[in-house]
Write an enzyme that holds these catalytic residues in place. Structure first.
Site, PDB file in Angstrom:
ATOM      1  N   ASP A 198       2.557  -7.501   2.307  1.00 30.54           N
ATOM      2  CA  ASP A 198       3.865  -8.144   2.397  1.00 30.54           C
ATOM      3  C   ASP A 198       4.559  -8.112   1.041  1.00 30.54           C
ATOM      4  OD1 ASP A 198       4.209  -8.886   5.041  1.00 30.54           O
ATOM      5  OD2 ASP A 198       3.042 -10.718   4.820  1.00 30.54           O
TER       6      ASP A 198
ATOM      7  N   ARG B 235       7.326  -0.745   6.081  1.00 28.13           N
ATOM      8  CA  ARG B 235       8.092  -1.724   6.846  1.00 28.13           C
ATOM      9  C   ARG B 235       9.374  -2.046   6.088  1.00 28.13           C
ATOM     10  NH1 ARG B 235       5.332  -7.194   6.855  1.00 28.13           N
ATOM     11  NH2 ARG B 235       3.881  -6.212   8.318  1.00 28.13           N
TER      12      ARG B 235
END
Length: 309
Positions: A135, A185
Site C-alpha cells: 500500500d 494499483r
C-alpha cells in the site's frame, strides 16, 4: 473543505476516542470493515470469492512506533495467510501491506526493519500460492516505499505497487513501473497532502488519473484500476480496448462495502474485480478516510448515528 476537515480528523486522538466509544460505531464499521479478527476476514473473503470476486486483505494499522508492534503486524499477516491457505482461498485472495505498519516509521533502521518484515510476508504469501501488494501512504513515504518495492522485487517480482493519482509525480512513476510483470494499483489517494505535491481539485485529480491510466494501459505491466467512479471505470474500459487488452490482462478494484452491485456487474462481464477488504481493531483512520472520499459515505454514517441505539 469537508474532505479536508475529515482527513484532519483521521489523525485526531480526541476524535478517535469519541467515535470509537459510540455505541453505534459498530454499525458503520461493519459496512466498511470485515471484522476485527482474521477468522472474520476469512469468512468475508469466502463470501466474496463465492460470488466470483477476488480479494486483497489489509490488516489495519499504520505508523507504528514500536518494533514489537511492527513484528506483531507481520505475524498477523502470517497468521492470515495460513488461514487463507487452509480455507483454499489463496488462488483468489492476496494481502495488502502498509509499510508503516511493519516498521517503516521507526527511527533509525525503520526502512530496513520494514523491508525485512515485508520480505517475510512475501515469502509466506508465495508459499501459500498468493501475492503481496505494498500500500502507498502519505507523500513523505513515497520514495521509501518505492525503494523497498525495488528491493523486494529482486526476489519477489510479483509484489504489487500502489500509486496515487492526486500526486503530481504519479504519471512519471507510472512510466517507471509499467514494465512486464509489474502489477500496479492506481488509486486517487486518501491522505491530506499539500498543494506543492498534490492536486487539490477533483477535476485535476481525475485528469491526473486518466493520464496515469493511459500510461499503464499502454505499458507492459498489469494495471489494477482502483476506482468507484463510473466515468473513470468507463474510461478505463475504453483505454483497455484501445490498447488491445483483454479481460484478465488488467483488473478493477473497489473497497469492501462500496458499490457491491457494480463489483458483481463487472465480474459478470468477465472482468477480474478485486475487493479491498480491511480488518482489525485499528479501524478508525481507515474509516474516516473512506468518509472523506465520498459524501454518500458520510450521509450513510450520519443516518447510522441517528437510527442505531
Amino acid at each position: 473543505m469537508l474532505r479536508r476537515i475529515l482527513l484532519g480528523m483521521s489523525r485526531s486522538p480526541q476524535m478517535k476516542k469519541a467515535v470509537s466509544s459510540l455505541p453505534v460505531s459498530s454499525g458503520i464499521v461493519a459496512r466498511f470493515v470485515a471484522g476485527e479478527t482474521a477468522p472474520e476476514a476469512v469468512l468475508a473473503t469466502e463470501k466474496l470469492v463465492s460470488n466470483g470476486l477476488h480479494v486483497t486483505l489489509d490488516h489495519l494499522g499504520e505508523n507504528v512506533t514500536d518494533q514489537n508492534a511492527a513484528s506483531a503486524t507481520a505475524n498477523a499477516y502470517l497468521d492470515l495467510l495460513r488461514k487463507l491457505s487452509a480455507a483454499g482461498l489463496t488462488k483468489n485472495a492476496e494481502v495488502s501491506v502498509k509499510l508503516s505498519a511493519v516498521g517503516q516509521a521507526l527511527p533509525g533502521d525503520g526502512e530496513k526493519i520494514a523491508l525485512e518484515n515485508a520480505r517475510t510476508i512475501c515469502l509466506a504469501a508465495r508459499n501459500a500460492g498468493t501475492t503481496v501488494t505494498l500500500d502507498m501512504e502519505d507523500h513523505t513515504t513515497t520514495d521509501s516505499t518505492l525503494a523497498i518495492l525495488r528491493e523486494l522485487r529482486q526476489d519477489f517480482p510479483e509484489t504489487g505497487a500502489v500509486l496515487q493519482a492526486y500526486l503530481r509525480r504519479t504519471e512519471s512513476d507510472c512510466r517507471d513501473l509499467a514494465y512486464a510483470g509489474s502489477r500496479v494499483r492506481l488509486c486517487k489517494g486518501a491522505y491530506k497532502e499539500p498543494e506543492s505535491v498534490a492536486f487539490q481539485e477533483k477535476r485535476q485529480v481525475d485528469k491526473g488519473y486518466v493520464r496515469a491510466m493511459k500510461v499503464l494501459m499502454n505499458g507492459e505491466g498489469y494495471p489494477m484500476i482502483a476506482s468507484h467512479d463510473p466515468r473513470l471505470i468507463s474510461i478505463a474500459g475504453a483505454l483497455a480496448d484501445r490498447a488491445n487488452r483483454k479481460p484478465g490482462s488488467y483488473e478493477y478494484q473497489m473497497l469492501y462495502g462500496i458499490r457491491p452491485e457494480e463489483q458483481l456487474r463487472l465480474a459478470g462481464l468477465g472482468h477480474t474485480v478485486r475487493v479491498y477488504v480491511p480488518y482489525g481493531e485499528d479501524w478508525y483512520g481507515y474509516l474516516v478516510r473512506r468518509l472523506a472520499e465520498r459524501p454518500a459515505n458520510l450521509q450513510f454514517f450520519a443516518r447510522s448515528l441517528i437510527s442505531k441505539k
